[in-house]
Design an enzyme around this catalytic site. Structure first.
Site, short mmCIF file in Angstrom:
data_model
loop_
_atom_site.label_atom_id
_atom_site.label_comp_id
_atom_site.label_asym_id
_atom_site.label_seq_id
_atom_site.Cartn_x
_atom_site.Cartn_y
_atom_site.Cartn_z
N LYS A 250 22.33 -20.71 -3.58
CA LYS A 250 21.73 -19.75 -2.66
C LYS A 250 20.95 -20.48 -1.57
O LYS A 250 21.10 -20.19 -0.38
CB LYS A 250 20.80 -18.82 -3.46
CG LYS A 250 20.38 -17.59 -2.71
CD LYS A 250 19.55 -16.67 -3.61
CE LYS A 250 20.41 -15.99 -4.67
NZ LYS A 250 19.62 -15.19 -5.63
N GLY B 123 22.69 -12.01 -12.31
CA GLY B 123 21.83 -11.21 -13.18
C GLY B 123 21.09 -12.00 -14.23
O GLY B 123 20.28 -11.46 -14.97
N MET C 150 19.18 -14.83 -13.74
CA MET C 150 17.90 -15.35 -13.32
C MET C 150 17.12 -14.21 -12.65
O MET C 150 17.70 -13.27 -12.14
CB MET C 150 18.10 -16.50 -12.32
CG MET C 150 19.05 -17.55 -12.84
SD MET C 150 18.39 -18.42 -14.28
CE MET C 150 17.12 -19.37 -13.49
N ARG D 120 27.88 -16.61 0.07
CA ARG D 120 28.53 -17.62 -0.77
C ARG D 120 30.02 -17.35 -0.75
O ARG D 120 30.45 -16.25 -0.37
CB ARG D 120 28.01 -17.56 -2.20
CG ARG D 120 28.29 -16.23 -2.83
CD ARG D 120 27.75 -16.11 -4.24
NE ARG D 120 27.98 -14.73 -4.69
CZ ARG D 120 27.50 -14.23 -5.81
NH1 ARG D 120 26.76 -14.97 -6.60
NH2 ARG D 120 27.76 -12.99 -6.15
N HIS E 133 26.30 -5.03 -11.76
CA HIS E 133 26.26 -6.07 -12.79
C HIS E 133 27.51 -6.05 -13.67
O HIS E 133 28.17 -7.06 -13.90
CB HIS E 133 25.00 -5.88 -13.65
CG HIS E 133 24.87 -6.88 -14.77
ND1 HIS E 133 25.35 -6.64 -16.03
CD2 HIS E 133 24.33 -8.11 -14.78
CE1 HIS E 133 25.11 -7.69 -16.79
NE2 HIS E 133 24.48 -8.60 -16.06
N SER F 123 53.24 -38.44 -29.22
CA SER F 123 52.72 -37.13 -28.83
C SER F 123 51.33 -37.02 -29.42
O SER F 123 51.14 -37.09 -30.63
CB SER F 123 53.63 -36.03 -29.36
OG SER F 123 53.11 -34.78 -29.00
N GLY G 219 48.35 -35.43 -30.88
CA GLY G 219 47.94 -34.19 -31.53
C GLY G 219 46.43 -34.11 -31.40
O GLY G 219 45.70 -34.52 -32.30
N ASN H 225 44.31 -31.76 -31.43
CA ASN H 225 43.51 -30.93 -32.34
C ASN H 225 43.03 -31.75 -33.52
O ASN H 225 41.84 -31.83 -33.81
CB ASN H 225 44.32 -29.74 -32.87
CG ASN H 225 44.70 -28.76 -31.79
OD1 ASN H 225 44.24 -28.86 -30.66
ND2 ASN H 225 45.55 -27.82 -32.13
N ASP H 226 43.99 -32.36 -34.23
CA ASP H 226 43.61 -33.17 -35.38
C ASP H 226 42.80 -34.38 -34.95
O ASP H 226 41.85 -34.78 -35.62
CB ASP H 226 44.85 -33.63 -36.15
CG ASP H 226 45.29 -32.57 -37.16
OD1 ASP H 226 44.82 -31.43 -37.03
OD2 ASP H 226 46.05 -32.89 -38.06
N CYS I 52 50.58 -32.49 -27.44
CA CYS I 52 50.78 -31.14 -27.93
C CYS I 52 49.46 -30.70 -28.53
O CYS I 52 48.57 -31.50 -28.76
CB CYS I 52 51.92 -31.08 -28.96
SG CYS I 52 51.70 -32.16 -30.36
N TYR J 145 53.90 -35.63 -20.22
CA TYR J 145 54.00 -34.17 -20.30
C TYR J 145 52.91 -33.61 -21.19
O TYR J 145 52.38 -34.31 -22.06
CB TYR J 145 55.38 -33.73 -20.81
CG TYR J 145 55.63 -34.02 -22.27
CD1 TYR J 145 55.20 -33.14 -23.27
CD2 TYR J 145 56.30 -35.17 -22.66
CE1 TYR J 145 55.41 -33.42 -24.60
CE2 TYR J 145 56.51 -35.46 -24.00
CZ TYR J 145 56.08 -34.57 -24.97
OH TYR J 145 56.28 -34.86 -26.28
#
Lengths: 891, 891
Positions: free
Chosen positions: A25, A103, A105, A338, A459, A775, A777, A779-780, A843, A863
């Site tokens: 702002k 909303g 602050m 803005r 809001h 590849s 992984g 996540n693991d 992946c 990829y």
């Protein structure tokens, strides 16, 4: 470094690029003032540095002095003094962080009023009613925000006064009544805090600035930042600005305006306007607003001036802007601007349209296609990919379509009830007359939001749109009474199901059928541009286990299958008994018989998948999960054994389930480890895959097969697993009775490994010696690198960690750059050093996350692979990563 | 490179240093032949290269030719030809890998005999009985080892012939009977294989060499290498050597000799000798042997010659050697030497004594203290630290104390029964008349070994000693009959308990009480030298949770506590209910009350620990395990709930246990994560620790406290946890009623973190900003880096992985250098870069493993911490790591 800057300070670079220091702002106010020379009330900005210093060690040294200097300067410019009993200066105090936090602050208006200056204001404006109305607003706001008193304590006496004076709408309450009300409100403060309301404007200002600082670490602000992935370290700036008044008279007013339509993207200015009102009245949606056409009728010259400013802003910011403005007794003031938030559809349309010139001659401007690409976020695409209703139906009520997409759920009337319902697994719709920051957690947990009041910038509308959550606002006909609402006599009780169309604004009884979204033309244009940029550099594949998934993935632009989890084929209800026979097998013959049976069905599955992906690579991961995932739960069987007893078959299952049960299955006998202990399993899968490829090739199609070994930790382990695959390939090629050997010759098979243990990443060099591809992984890899079992920590620990700022982001959503990302970079480098043309993919869910995709691209990944519905987002993000700039929405 | 080398080949470096190529036996034969010029029968060595080539791709190209050349050369030297019908050359074929693998590899003697050459041998020696006895031995050995026929098939006809001819002991069986026997044995081969026994000596030789190659990958050899941590990639060499005969007549004989006593270390030669016998008779322990004093009486000149050779060998190898020798018709031949295996006590005594001169004048030699240190292995120390019996008792029988230490267990008479008993959790003693490689798995699983036959170098003795497993051999009085044995009428049945004293050779009925070992003086000398070397460079601490542990640790030389697991204090039976009250607490007050109660007892525990460790650092890890470890098992409670029902208290426990239960506890809410979710817990522990330190300081002692935060993954997390500790310290210092503030001022507290997640290692730089020290928790780090849950994979998967060579070592025993070790090095480097004087330690079992300690030292670690009984080993290993050379026993 100064802690305070005037809006007209001569910065060395454009203030709009100094949001880190000035907040969004403050930066834009300075830009409008010092660069664009627009009519902006004077003021100054307390920097985010000051806020950070405050958070570290309390009120900064020297800030009082700097404030005094800047207040003095402001007083001089305005010819009025804070608290002056004759011509008092009034200021607003507003937060302004780097990123918009609508909303969240708190704002204090009319600061500088006290028992003496209110009299001066009355005298100098000749409007006693206005003066005391301003004072009552100030006491209420300051009491609530700075002193922490419940807003109800101020609202209740005001409503009482209005009722007694018979005021309708926001119409005039007599000055005398307001004067008495102010006395009452000052007493409320005394009663609640044990102290007098501060009369010294210097103390008022310091209190307000400190309240803004404190609000940065309020629970709501933290929750918002967690949701929006904004760093807790940024801090907020504070803007102090001379007040102008839209509530002086009927020649005054206030409004918000967008330079284009933020919902559709159409290049037509849009706004909400209220005569004789202050800005908070518009945003809160307490009174229903008029649009800009109505304003044009009432204030034609000002309307023209405003549209001129809109055009200048667009040209200057090269984007759609939103603004707040006030008319004070016939004079237009810009209070804020803005780059505006927008719906996904609007973002796409604007981005594409802005690549054509806007305006004419020298004044015309346009953006490049690359810029256009960078303006689209994952959320934007998500929104246009959102489901829609299959039919329109007769609406129960109609409001404003404030945030597109369709939602179906049970109605609840408080945020807490929605959260509770969602925790029970229900789809819930939050219904409120209007929303406030107190409702944010309920909005988050809901499937959609319905309000009876407020406009497109209320809001509810702004927050829901930001999250791509369907919302209908300002549905006037909806009357909320306790735990039910009625529309023209139809009653909808808590727990009843309704449907919301956030695009049309329709509210419907019951559950409407949903269909998948139909993205607009601009969506296809943007993705075409994205694909052109990333082609040959960063491909996008999908994780798909079935032919159906594969078809969807291909439709959505996937260039292959990056992960086919073969265990999903094992879990089909008709196959589970066969899998169990294999596990329970008394000897090798029984085991082989079960494996042969499984092979027949897996061959079918693989063939269907390969057919769909004709000519595109299909990466098949050999069986990964531990065997007990295919067996019944030990605990349940034990309870049954102790009560009703078990059949012979069940007893055998219990014995097997107990034997294969594990303390930490995530770190147990899975993946290639299972392959080592039960070698027939992997051989069967490879054989099924080769048979399927053969069959598909015989149909004249082109199967491209990649075989992936999961969970490897060492070269020798991978070499062994590779040898099984190669043996099957050799055996397959040798079998004399293969009718379709011609097909086989066209078959390409590559063999690689998942990199999902930290060790695999560390020894990537030696793994690459026996792998055609890696590849990741992730996540693991994230689970093991952090030691976070997703099952255990994500719901119970992660929220607390994110709120406390112990982790900047949820590492399961966006890949952790310092830990997991470091392993990815290391493995990519070491792997490629050992094998120059090693193919690298990702992946797992990070493959569909834009920030993660950027990291993967920087690490040299070929990829990414993600769920089919994330494919478009990945295609865009991949292009953005290549263009190399920050996304507009990135934090 | 040649694949075959003659023993007298002129190598460019001393052959004894070429064990990689020539194997241990071949290298030492070449050394004795070409360097020491000792009387060694001619021969040649087929290299390990040839074996490796064979394993990769079958019989190596050119090997047949090289063998032919070397056989030709050998025939020329010996003046005899393989298979010659007149003067036949006979050779032995023996395996010889780099590391001694006693009894694991197979030997063929008398190769070159066939139906014609046996006649030649009879003629040339004039001893038909000898010739046919040699042929019968050859057919049996070759048939068993090369052709894979059960040895019983040859042994049975031989025993039959002996019985019929009335031969006692190994006394003469008539030549005619032996000749017929050979015909029978050749028929056995024909019956069992369908082919004639190979008569062509070239084919015989190739078959024998190939059998040795094959035996490298026999199950027994693999199991031995896994146990002994020898790489599967080395391969074995093969030694082909002209035969000499200890079984020619009574002027012949064979024996094994040690240059010093291998059991006690005393500097007196020791050996076993048999007149008129071949080497296998000594090693197999079939006939009871005589000692060297007996030999001296019978062969005084040869005895003197042998002692002279012993002295030369010791001076040359600068160490105790063991030898095999044969007297062939009055001439001494050396058949083998190597640096001899020894007991722990012997190793210590020899190492210390060899630092003083052995011999006199120019012939004297000694070793340095550093060399002495490097000659002691962890196993040696383990042996002298082994328990002993508290009293001696009246023995049931007495044999030779072949491997020191005391063992108590139930008797079993087959290796398989011992393995089964051990699997049931029993302590088992293997009782056999003699052992063979077929018994190795049973010896491994046993607590101790008892044989009724054989000497100190019998198979049983050598193998047991190598493993530090108590063994009594040659207990003549023990008569084994099926599943029982008797000694003078006392019958001991399968499953009965006996006690063995492997030092004295006593066998006792029932279970004798055990006391801890009393290490010899040399042990203290060696450790004193070790401490001197490592002081100031690499400290050794102990993991200890109780004052008792701490006292033992200090006794054993620990220089501090590297890990006090405070959860062990929580698990004491009287405290568990309080812990459960804390978990079940309905509100903060109940929780605080339980925490206060726990604090009181923890203060006591900490005070006792700090008292013991006066002046030494004590590292206290705040609570680490997940809360459900303190709750009852969900499954059990559920079964009870479904059957007998639960009390109200139990129902609450079930609810809590269910709520806190985790899918993967290893990766769940533990360590600092628990601290974040239940902050009162850590504050309580720190307060208890500070109170305890205060109390101990007030007693005039010096507590040195380190507080360790477990399982951290990020800087912010560690900073938060650190702030809790610092707050408690500040609060503690501020408390006005602390009577012992003077004590507190002397208290030093440092705050650090475990590095046990891969991420902690990767972001060590930022962690170091808020840590005074790191302690590597290499157990968890190994679990997460590999994705190996120790509970799940170590017993079920690891044996298969080690046997298949998929992992070179069990990474839970010796730290994985490429993965986990890489993380340790990385973390040490990054941590020290951020904080130069960051203290680095290792806790966890790797802290007591010599190979791991070497890696840690190279990574710059300041101290290792291990279980108290491993402290002496760690002290030695630390010194060895600093000296920087390989341990003698390292693979």
């Amino acid at each position: 470094m100064p802690l305070v800057y005037s809006f007209d300070h001569a910065h060395r670079k454009p203030p709009k690029d100094m949001k880190d220091l000035l907040g969004g702002k403050g930066a834009n106010l300075a830009e409008m003032t010092s660069v664009l020379k627009l009519p902006v009330p004077h003021g100054f900005t307390v920097t985010t540095d000051a806020c950070r210093e405050y958070m570290r060690g309390g009120w900064p040294d020297g800030l009082d002095h700097e404030l005094a200097v800047h207040v003095g300067s402001l007083e001089q410019k305005m010819g009025a003094r804070l608290g002056d009993p004759n011509v008092p200066l009034l200021v607003s105090v507003r937060s302004g962080a780097k990123f918009s936090m609508p909303g969240m602050m708190d704002t204090v208006l009319n600061l500088g009023l006290n028992d003496r200056s209110v009299e001066g204001l009355a005298r100098s404006t000749g409007d006693e009613r206005f003066a005391y109305d301003s004072y009552r607003r100030f006491i209420s706001m300051y009491g609530r925000i700075v002193l922490g008193i419940d807003g109800e304590a101020f609202e209740h006496p005001y409503q009482e006064v209005r009722r007694r004076s018979g005021a309708a709408g926001d119409g005039p309450v007599p000055a005398s009544a307001l004067r008495l009300l102010c006395t009452d409100l000052l007493q409320v403060v005394r009663d609640r805090t044990g102290r007098d309301f501060p009369q010294d404007p210097v103390k008022q200002l310091r209190g307000a600035v400190e309240a803004v600082f404190r609000s940065w670490n309020g629970a709501r602000a933290i929750a918002y930042r967690v949701r929006e992935k904004i760093s807790h370290d940024l801090g907020t700036a504070v803007n102090v600005q001379a007040m102008v008044f839209g509530n002086r008279d009927d020649n005054s007013g206030t409004g918000v305006g967008f330079t284009r339509n933020a919902a559709t993207g159409e290049n037509v200015p849009y706004g909400d306007f209220l005569v004789n009102a202050q800005g908070e009245d518009v945003v809160a949606g307490i009174r229903n607003t008029e649009d800009l056409e109505h304003m044009k009728a009432r204030f034609p010259a000002i309307h023209a001036e405003l549209l001129g400013i809109f055009a200048r802003l667009e040209r200057h910011y090269r984007d759609m802007c939103d603004t707040e403005f006030t008319i004070d007794q016939g004079k237009l003031w810009m209070l804020q601007t803005r780059v505006g938030k927008r719906t996904g559809a609007a973002a796409l349309r604007m981005a594409v349209e802005m690549t054509e010139p806007t305006g004419t001659g020298k004044q015309s401007w346009k953006i490049s296609k690359r810029e256009a690409l960078l303006r689209i976020t994952a959320d934007h695409l998500d929104q246009v990919l959102h489901p829609q209703f299959a039919s329109s139906g007769e609406p129960l009520a109609r409001g404003l379509g404030a945030s597109p997409g369709a939602a179906v759920g049970r109605v609840y009337f408080s945020a807490d009830d929605v959260v509770a319902a969602a925790a029970r697994g229900e789809d819930a719709i939050l219904v409120r007359s209007e929303t406030s920051p107190d409702d944010v957690h309920g909005m988050m947990a809901s499937k959609g939001v319905l309000t009876s009041r407020g406009g497109l910038v209320s809001h509810a509308a702004v927050v829901a749109r930001g999250w791509g959550k369907p919302a209908v606002v300002g549905a006037d006909a909806v009357r909320i009474e306790g735990r039910q609402f009625s529309v023209n006599g139809t009653v909808v009780r808590e727990g009843d199901v309704i449907s919301l169309d956030g695009t049309t604004g329709d509210v419907l009884l019951g559950a409407m059928p949903l269909v998948s979204a139909d993205p607009p033309e601009a969506y296809h244009t943007i993705l075409r541009w994205a694909d052109k940029i990333r082609r040959g550099t960063l491909s996008v594949r999908a994780n798909a286990d079935t032919a159906e998934d594969a078809r969807k993935a291909r439709e959505l632009g996937a260039e292959g299958i990056g992960l086919c989890r073969t265990e999903h084929m094992f879990l089909a209800p008709e196959r589970l008994p066969v899998v169990r026979r294999m596990i329970l097998a008394a000897g090798p013959d029984e085991e082989q018989a079960a494996l042969d049976e499984l092979r027949a069905v897996q061959t079918e599955d693989f063939a269907a998948l390969l057919r769909e992906m004709d000519g595109l690579p299909v990466n098949v991961r050999l069986l990964d999960p531990p065997l007990h995932e295919f067996l019944p739960d030990v605990g349940e069987l034990e309870v049954r054994a102790a009560t009703t007893g078990l059949t012979a078959e069940e007893s055998r299952l219990l014995a097997a389930a107990t034997a294969w049960s594990e303390v930490n299955p995530m770190l147990g006998i899975r993946g290639v480890r299972l392959g080592v202990l039960k070698p027939g399993l992997y051989a069967m899968q490879v054989r099924a895959l080769l048979d399927a490829a053969d069959r598909v090739a015989a149909e004249g199609l082109e199967p491209i097969v990649e075989v992936m070994i999961p969970l490897t930790v060492s070269r020798d382990e991978l070499a062994l697993a590779r040898s099984w695959v190669e043996e099957e390939i050799a055996r397959h090629g040798r079998e004399p009775d293969t009718a379709t050997r011609s097909g086989l010759r066209r078959l390409r098979v590559s063999i690689g490994t998942m990199v999902e243990t930290p060790r695999a990443a560390l020894v990537a060099g030696e793994l690459a010696e026996v792998a055609d591809f890696f590849s990741f992984g992730t996540n693991d890899l994230t689970q093991m690198t952090f030691g976070f079992s997703r099952d255990d920590v994500e719901s119970r620990m992660m929220p607390a960690y994110l709120e406390a700022g112990l982790l900047p982001r949820n590492p399961f959503e966006t890949v952790d750059p310092d830990g997991v990302g470091e392993l990815v970079r290391m493995a990519a480098k070491r792997g490629r050093k050992a094998r120059k043309h090693l193919k690298l993919g990702v992946c797992g869910e990070h493959g569909g996350d834009p920030d993660s995709i950027r990291l993967f691209h920087d690490a040299g990944i070929d990829y990414v692979s993600c769920s089919p519905y994330r494919v478009p987002i990945a295609r865009l993000a991949a292009a953005q990563a290549i263009v190399g700039a920050d996304e507009p929405g990135s934090k």
